[in-house]
Enzyme design. Structure first.
Site, PDB file in Angstrom:
ATOM      1  N   THR A 287      44.921  53.099  33.120  1.00  0.00           N
ATOM      2  CA  THR A 287      44.617  52.305  31.922  1.00  0.00           C
ATOM      3  C   THR A 287      43.296  51.559  32.083  1.00  0.00           C
ATOM      4  O   THR A 287      43.261  50.338  32.060  1.00  0.00           O
ATOM      5  CB  THR A 287      45.746  51.278  31.660  1.00  0.00           C
ATOM      6  OG1 THR A 287      45.875  50.436  32.825  1.00  0.00           O
ATOM      7  CG2 THR A 287      47.073  51.947  31.368  1.00  0.00           C
TER       8      THR A 287
ATOM      9  N   GLU B 179      48.017  44.137  44.695  1.00  0.00           N
ATOM     10  CA  GLU B 179      46.605  44.092  45.106  1.00  0.00           C
ATOM     11  C   GLU B 179      46.289  45.211  46.059  1.00  0.00           C
ATOM     12  O   GLU B 179      45.216  45.797  46.025  1.00  0.00           O
ATOM     13  CB  GLU B 179      46.296  42.742  45.764  1.00  0.00           C
ATOM     14  CG  GLU B 179      44.807  42.529  46.060  1.00  0.00           C
ATOM     15  CD  GLU B 179      44.387  42.795  47.507  1.00  0.00           C
ATOM     16  OE1 GLU B 179      43.254  42.463  47.850  1.00  0.00           O
ATOM     17  OE2 GLU B 179      45.195  43.355  48.310  1.00  0.00           O
TER      18      GLU B 179
ATOM     19  N   GLU C  63      44.591  43.594  35.806  1.00  0.00           N
ATOM     20  CA  GLU C  63      45.328  43.721  34.534  1.00  0.00           C
ATOM     21  C   GLU C  63      45.365  42.383  33.808  1.00  0.00           C
ATOM     22  O   GLU C  63      45.236  42.330  32.582  1.00  0.00           O
ATOM     23  CB  GLU C  63      46.746  44.245  34.790  1.00  0.00           C
ATOM     24  CG  GLU C  63      46.816  45.632  35.421  1.00  0.00           C
ATOM     25  CD  GLU C  63      46.005  46.673  34.689  1.00  0.00           C
ATOM     26  OE1 GLU C  63      46.242  46.880  33.498  1.00  0.00           O
ATOM     27  OE2 GLU C  63      45.098  47.279  35.324  1.00  0.00           O
TER      28      GLU C  63
ATOM     29  N   ASP D 299      42.910  34.735  49.994  1.00  0.00           N
ATOM     30  CA  ASP D 299      43.780  35.885  50.276  1.00  0.00           C
ATOM     31  C   ASP D 299      44.249  35.733  51.722  1.00  0.00           C
ATOM     32  O   ASP D 299      45.182  34.984  51.993  1.00  0.00           O
ATOM     33  CB  ASP D 299      42.964  37.154  50.008  1.00  0.00           C
ATOM     34  CG  ASP D 299      43.703  38.456  50.297  1.00  0.00           C
ATOM     35  OD1 ASP D 299      44.770  38.417  50.919  1.00  0.00           O
ATOM     36  OD2 ASP D 299      43.187  39.524  49.913  1.00  0.00           O
TER      37      ASP D 299
END
Lengths: 720, 720
Positions: B240, B398, B407, B427
């Site tokens: 997408t 991720e 997204e 992170d």
């Protein structure tokens, strides 16, 4: 003693009271008193100022502006254009009635001109002045003439069944297809040159005699009038797509330009077209191809009837046009905002014309100059300074493809995107003097209505522009009942294009226009011809300049409201109403067949529902909040939601085949349906080809559209 | 009598004075007194609150968070992942220490998994667990083994000169090229399968004995450790592109995905690689290809030495991976802003791991949970509410390509673009416990420095994180003297990618990292292996969790400053310094040769100069204005200039070949020059091909870049 004590106490109490009163009211508090800016930031639009503005807008000033502007032809980048640049600068820098600041900005743009030493010729017929089709290639094609109606794909398709088109010259009439398309559609059939003329049927309600019918006897176009135009296919400078055309900017090779005629094309007057068409041989063209000439329009043999004076003559075009890089100027002027200088209301019109351009564009420029005179004087006298900044733009080279405004938006993309509240375009201010016409995003409907209700209709003292408008054009709105019909800005007809389609800025286009019960003219008859003069305008379009005045008052009123209102007068629930209508149309046209292909319209329905409810909620918040007593950041928050609404509809990848079209609601469409343009086009395409990849594109565009509308709804909801 | 009068006057005066004082100070003015919001809107960051925050951040809480988070493996969309979703929700919805609101958002995304019933196999060698290369196709290639170093294009080129690669299986080591690239580069030579392993040279400083050298004896990777990873080429859900992956969203056909391995590829541990590589026949590979094994790395015969145990055996891969659509969740939480709720500071980290993921990503998640505990409690107790809204994001999937964060930015594009002040990514919070490492846009340098100066370095009570940092990594800045070196976010290494490259949001990535004098490990050795556990983290990465605590304090301090400061702590003159450096590099590398081709760098020089002067001016205005006494709209104007600066560098058409890269300053680049990425890549390409069209692309990109920088400069200048 008691008495003395009592008197003492009473006096003491009185003195204490006096002291308290002095202390409370007589001395300004420093620590906890309101900062001076509190009043400024909570101020709303001043209705008495609008009254004053309306009363000062003067029709005679507009008339004199027009006289001055149209003294000489002012085609883009010519000497006449430079004279208008100087005029604009002089007015906007006037110490009494000018703006805070005015300057010119230059772009080096690719234009197309005829050769003054070698006038374009159409042999068999001869021409006196040098009209031309901008961006037509030069060339000397010679061939048998054929008549191709409006030069649409279907026209050439039919004609090709009748006549071998290879090596022919096609004559076409304006209308039905874009200018350049008449040549682009022709070339695949082997046509080598195209003529285009204005049929009296389309422009003169059929009249064509210059002895008693056409100008100077009426507003109708005389037989020698030639409609010019730009025959290009995209807006902005074609050599610098998406880049401002500065001196060192990268330019694509000229041969890589797409969307311009591949074969020479030339406009002619209908006096010449009459001679050519009535002499054509071959079979009679269908009824729908017939114009106003008193002869049958034949397809062409190809070529002329053997009995005609031209017999088997060829028609030869000698086209000497050439492209060149020219410096074109925008003239810019600003009034700085007092409270929110970083919010811009932009008002613009182009300055360049094809010849004298009295109506197109000088009617609009005359109006703009009158606006700036009245507003400028109030500013210079210290009587007014708008809450937000106002930017005026006098765009260059619009006639060649909206070039000045497009280059401006490319150069200042980030700044304008972030800060522009709205763009107001007044190009041709007065097409005719019957009624207001306004187009724009639905959210501007309300402020245009408010303004139009406060302005008297020209020549009708007790009727407002609004009340007059609703008689000519109306619709029933679910939210608002019977109201005048606002148009949409789905194309690239004037300088709003880059603002709407490329930047997603809430825009509108305002003018006075026709009584359609009195004329079917495609547009005012002198459009883009040498007859569009001050005399023509003042005698036949708007004698007394009262419609010009009404436009100045209406557009100026809108401008002041956008600049001064505490809460921006943009109504998002009106936007929702249009999305609802678009959705209903889309569902009824497409849903069944899409279901068969397992493409769901639910995400689109959900998106429009989200938008509707978010818009209703925001409207409610605005209506029910006491925003003058709220923190100015609360008001700014709402104003940012309203200002940025159209930006949320942009998707730079939604229309890969359409240059600089990014707005998923208003992009141009060829499907001719009153619904979402990309969906309508993708559907029409898939229906035609029935190719599964084309159906996938419908699904893709549905997702693009749903995501954009959901995203826009998100921006209207409570911010967190 | 005179005396009495005098006493009376004196008393009267005293009473009057008392009255004045009472009146002035004792009674609140109603009409002209300041509205209650005046104090709120002009409030600046509260240093005592920061002190309180710093003191409350607890290392033991972080340790317990990590223990909890790593109890089970939590690969994206697995049961373990769902457990972490529930944990995040529970914490963020806690009535005592939670946020205002927390919820989950789901996307249906395309992931890749091995088949539990058919573990991937590499025959000749066998594997015990099921590591795999995500997005490697399934397949059963069988062929002679060759050694291809790091799988770079140049590696295969050289190898192909030595060995006929058709039908071979290539073994490669991690590093030098992207994961997927090792297979993509191989396929054109006819290679049919690829193995990839971690060489002890690259990860273990050469050590490889599990009896006394590697974990559990040290932080080094044991021989059986297998590094997993996503072998894809772009970020976000691949089916997408540019669309949020909702249930009904259009998905491209799986076969249209680009950038993933065309042939099977499988990761193995170095215990297996050792056996295979040391048995390889053929010529010795060059020195630069040699790793840490105690044998010579040969190219392969192809295949094994005739003298080896495998002799002329083939190697066979049995890869059973398959793609599938899975629901992946982001967990979102917010603290509403009090004064500017429509301004967002976003803080995020992913939640999914490859196995237990103690360091990657749970170290960051543990830190985030401690931040939200401390801040949430202050909010719940009514002691604090930030000026701006804070959004916390716990991103899903991720590891498969930054899917959750990408997204999210696709779904909320408009809202996030318009309102986000900054994105903070933590992170892997602690790679190692030596020093701070921070990367970001140059404008965030100052606030990171401010924060780092207020936090004690772990284990060094009298040294700040800042003072410790400057010892490990520093540079001389023309504006600021010797300062710690801030990195840039030029790639897509973690969830900042979509914020930086797609949305143009000012971002930063913060962690604690190595003492490079002590290790050359490519990354911490247990990275992406089953050894990345709580025990590993607490024993060898950060015993005592003091580095975790320092990161929580530093990142939290930055977060509070971004959320609470009256004027946003973003320094545009530091941005100008970097652009200056980029320009100098570009001029020295390219100007002469571009001049020869009549491509001028003057527009770029002009643009950078405009930016420099506009940034200096805005900095000066901020420094010299008494903004607490200005209208809040004046402060907002400046804050909008600072917030939107990075947005001005976006051009969706600048990198047609790079998915979702739009930021012209920070896009990834393959040219390896410390300058503008698109220019460097276009130049390198033109220099290689010497094709005139490629030189035109250099000119084109120069124009794109100059226009973006001029446009950004415009946004920093006085607004009108």
């Amino acid at each position: 003693m008691i008495k003395q004590v009592l008197i003492g106490i009473i006096c003491g109490a009185a003195v204490l009271t006096a002291g308290i009163l002095i202390g409370h009211f007589g001395i300004t508090k420093s620590s906890s008193s309101a900062p001076s800016w509190v009043t400024d930031v909570t101020k709303d639009v001043d209705e008495s100022l609008i009254e004053k503005f309306l009363s000062e807008v003067d029709n005679i000033q507009i008339q004199e502006n027009l006289r001055e502007l149209t003294k000489v032809p002012h085609m883009a980048t010519t000497k006449g254009d430079e004279q208008t640049v100087q005029l604009m600068l002089k007015r906007w820098q006037d110490p009494e009635t000018g703006l805070d600041k005015a300057w010119r900005e230059e772009y080096l743009v690719y234009l197309s001109f005829p050769d003054p030493k070698n006038p374009n010729k159409v042999t068999v017929v001869n021409q006196s002045d040098i009209p031309y089709a901008a961006y037509s290639p030069a060339g000397h094609p010679k061939g048998k003439l054929v008549y191709a109606n409006q030069g649409k794909p279907s026209d050439y398709q039919l004609l090709n069944q009748k006549v071998d088109l290879r090596g022919t010259i096609a004559i076409t009439r304006y209308g039905g297809a874009g200018r350049g398309a008449k040549a682009i559609n022709a070339a695949p059939y082997g046509v080598i040159g195209v003529l285009v003329y204005t049929d009296p049927l389309d422009i003169n309600d059929g009249l064509m005699s210059d002895t008693n019918e056409t100008y100077p006897h009426s507003w109708y176009l005389p037989p020698s009038g030639v409609e010019r135009g730009s025959f290009n296919g995209q807006y902005g400078d074609m050599l610098t797509p998406y880049l401002a055309a500065k001196d060192d900017t990268y330019r694509i090779p000229v041969e890589n330009i797409t969307g311009i005629p591949p074969i020479p094309i030339q406009p002619i007057g209908y006096e010449d077209a009459y001679i050519l068409i009535c002499a054509l041989g071959g079979e009679a063209a269908p009824e729908s191809w017939q114009g106003a000439f008193n002869c049958t329009y034949n397809f062409g043999g190809p070529g002329f009837k053997p009995t005609s004076a031209f017999a088997d003559s060829d028609v030869k075009l000698d086209i000497f046009n050439s492209g060149s890089l020219k410096n074109s100027s925008n003239v810019m002027g600003v009034i700085r905002g007092s409270v929110e200088p970083d919010r811009y209301v932009i008002y613009g019109n182009h300055r360049d014309s094809w010849v004298h351009g009295a109506i197109d564009p000088s009617s609009g420029t005359s109006v703009m100059l009158e606006l700036t005179r009245v507003l400028g004087r109030m500013v210079k006298q210290g009587k007014w300074r708008p809450r937000r900044s106002i930017i005026f733009g006098s765009w260059g080279a619009e006639e060649f493809g909206l070039i000045g405004s497009a280059e401006y938006t490319e150069q200042y993309f980030a700044k304008l995107s972030e800060r522009t509240v709205a763009y107001i375009n007044v190009d041709i201010a007065v097409f005719a003097n019957a009624t207001l016409r306004a187009s724009g995003m639905p959210s501007v409907q309300d402020v245009i209505f408010t303004a139009a209700k406060q302005v008297a209709a020209p020549g009708l003292d007790s009727t407002s522009v609004y009340d007059n408008w609703i008689r000519y054009s109306n619709r029933t709105s679910p939210n608002n009942g019977i109201i005048p019909k606002l148009g949409f800005l789905t194309g690239a007809g004037s300088d709003y294009a880059a603002f709407v389609h490329y930047l997603g800025i809430t825009s509108m286009d305002i003018s006075y226009t026709y009584d359609r019960s009195k004329t079917n003219a495609r547009i005012y008859p002198a459009y883009h011809t040498a007859y569009d003069t001050f005399e023509y305008a003042s005698k036949f379009i708007d004698p007394g300049f009262l419609s010009h005045q009404a436009i100045a008052r209406t557009a100026g009123n809108v401008l002041i409201r956008l600049a001064d209102s505490l809460v921006l007068p943009l109504k998002c629930s009106d936007y929702a109403e249009t999305l609802d209508e678009y959705l209903n149309t889309a569902v009824s046209l497409y849903e069944n067949q899409l279901k068969d292909r397992e493409i769901s319209m639910e995400p689109l329905k959900h998106a429009v529902a989200s938008f509707r409810s978010a818009a209703a909620h925001l409207d409610h918040v605005i209506r029910t909040s006491d925003l003058r007593n709220e923190t100015p950041l609360q008001v700014r928050k709402i104003n940012d939601q309203l200002m940025l609404l159209d930006r949320a509809f942009l998707d730079p990848l939604a229309f890969p085949d359409k240059y600089a079209y990014r707005h998923v609601i208003w992009a141009s469409s060829s499907a001719g349906k009153a619904t979402f343009p990309g969906l309508a086009d993708a559907y029409a395409n898939a229906e035609l080809s029935n190719d599964s990849q084309d159906w996938e594109k419908v699904h893709y565009h549905l997702s693009v559209l749903s995501q954009a509308i959901e995203g826009a709804a998100q921006t209207l909801q409570d911010v967190i």
